[in-house]
Scaffold this active site. Structure first.
Site, PDB file in Angstrom:
ATOM      1  N   ARG A  90       5.827  33.327 -17.333  1.00 32.47           N
ATOM      2  CA  ARG A  90       5.283  34.382 -16.477  1.00 32.47           C
ATOM      3  C   ARG A  90       6.359  35.434 -16.246  1.00 32.47           C
ATOM      4  NH1 ARG A  90       0.964  37.267 -14.440  1.00 32.47           N
ATOM      5  NH2 ARG A  90       1.239  37.732 -12.218  1.00 32.47           N
ATOM      6  N   GLN A 148      16.522  33.971  -8.759  1.00 29.44           N
ATOM      7  CA  GLN A 148      17.055  32.839  -8.007  1.00 29.44           C
ATOM      8  C   GLN A 148      16.055  32.305  -6.980  1.00 29.44           C
ATOM      9  OE1 GLN A 148      20.581  33.530  -5.475  1.00 29.44           O
ATOM     10  NE2 GLN A 148      21.530  31.787  -6.524  1.00 29.44           N
ATOM     11  N   GLU A 175       0.830  -1.205   0.000  1.00 32.76           N
ATOM     12  CA  GLU A 175       0.000   0.000   0.000  1.00 32.76           C
ATOM     13  C   GLU A 175       0.865   1.256   0.000  1.00 32.76           C
ATOM     14  OE1 GLU A 175      -2.157   2.067   3.457  1.00 32.76           O
ATOM     15  OE2 GLU A 175      -3.702   0.792   2.564  1.00 32.76           O
TER      16      GLU A 175
END
Length: 379
Positions: free
Chosen positions: A268, A279, A242
């Site tokens: 953008r 940075q 799982e």
């Protein structure tokens, strides 16, 4: 890193053609907290539910690493994290337990249903008072001839409201300890099994959850998975898979998120240049990449050791810790990179955060994982 074969790559690439259909209206489904039967039908058609199971029961006969590789692909192409969670829950909770410990009769009757997705599986472990301390479970099963009679309450049962089959863990011997717990396969319509109302959640809302009430629930002794008193062997086997199944899906989700953030940072612009040129933004993206690759390494290295039959207690705990925390950090970084847009529901990134918050909690809280690692170090 693993060099995947052309067959493995093709098997994963096949998922891509289902991406658009699987993602249709995923934001609206999340807002409504709605399990999509249409999306589940698509999941059934992909064949992904059959990956790790033998062909004689309708499976695809793939090994652990291949199964994980394809599940990572599901995380990459599917934006409905709750749907992916329901997939891995059904595969691991019911399919893995049956394949590993079920009698020939149980396998023949039920494994084909899990492989095809005709039946959805769930496991009922956690109780309202015991939480992470599963050894303190109070649900009991008393022998009555060729049946067991179950009494008790389980909570946080993922897939519960839509499940056809439940693997329920109950105490068959008095006192604490793992030797008194047994795993039972119980059908949804068994008299004495009652489902509570769906539980509203912060994230993974399209994977429904509820309580399960057991009041004189009569289960044939032939529905015991494994042996009486051997339930924790079943649970240990299941939980290993799982964790690997569900968190490798998170790795795929992190890959998609990383790609999306890179594309956004390149296009953008703020103050005359792309935000990726700053940075502060670039470092966030690099951190996302490092966390992703670290998670992948721990997940796949652990799987390789498990497949070889090695003890992976420490490795599994680290893999779960690293991936769950990396996924949460990655989701928060993505919101920050997208700024105000990231905070808006229409971009789907705030949903990623809500989904990721559950990772350090389910499948054994991260605090429990720290305890396991400390214990293996002799502390």
């Amino acid at each position: 890193m693993i060099d995947w074969t052309s067959d493995q790559i093709e098997l994963r690439a096949e998922l891509s053609r289902w991406s658009e259909a699987l993602n249709a209206d995923h934001l609206e489904r999340d807002e409504r907290g709605e399990f999509s039967w249409e999306a589940w039908k698509l999941i059934r058609r992909t064949g992904i539910l059959a990956l790790p199971f033998p062909e004689r029961w309708g499976g695809l006969g793939q090994d652990l690493l291949t199964t994980m590789y394809v599940l990572e692909g599901l995380g990459e192409i599917c934006r409905d994290g709750g749907l992916s969670f329901s997939v891995t829950t059904s595969m691991a909770s019911t399919g893995v337990s049956l394949e590993g410990f079920g009698s020939a009769e149980l396998k023949d009757r039920y494994l084909p249903l899990i492989c095809s997705g005709e039946a959805i599986g769930a496991h009922a472990i956690t109780e309202p008072d015991s939480g992470s301390d599963a050894l303190e479970m109070r649900t009991r099963a008393e022998r009555d001839g060729d049946h067991f009679v179950l009494h008790g309450t389980k909570t946080f049962v993922s897939n519960g409201p839509v499940a056809d089959l439940f693997v329920i863990y109950a105490r068959t011997a008095p006192g604490p300890g793992p030797l008194g717990v047994t795993a039972f396969l119980v059908e949804r319509d068994t008299p004495g099994l009652e489902l509570g109302r769906p539980i509203k959640k912060m994230g993974l809302r399209t994977s429904p959850m509820c309580e399960v009430f057991l009041d004189g629930c009569r289960v044939p002794a032939s529905r015991v998975i494994g042996r009486v008193g051997g339930g924790f062997l079943v649970l240990d086997h299941v939980m290993k898979r799982e964790i690997l199944f569900s968190f490798v899906v998170n790795a795929g989700e992190m890959q998609h998120r990383l790609d999306r953030c890179i594309a956004y940072a390149k296009t953008r612009e703020q103050f005359g240049k792309p935000i990726g040129a700053y940075q502060a933004i670039a470092n966030k993206i690099v951190d996302m990449k490092i966390r992703l690759e670290t998670s992948r390494k721990w997940l796949y290295d652990t799987a390789e050791k498990l497949a070889r039959g090695q003890n992976v207690t420490t490795e599994l705990a680290i893999a779960k810790l690293v991936t769950s925390e990396s996924n949460l950090a990655s989701s928060l970084a993505a919101v920050q990179i997208f700024g105000g847009n990231g905070y808006m529901t229409e971009y789907g990134l705030e949903k990623d955060v809500r989904n990721a918050v559950g990772g350090p909690i389910y499948s054994g809280t991260n605090e429990i994982q720290y305890n396991r690692i400390a214990s293996m170090l002799g502390l």
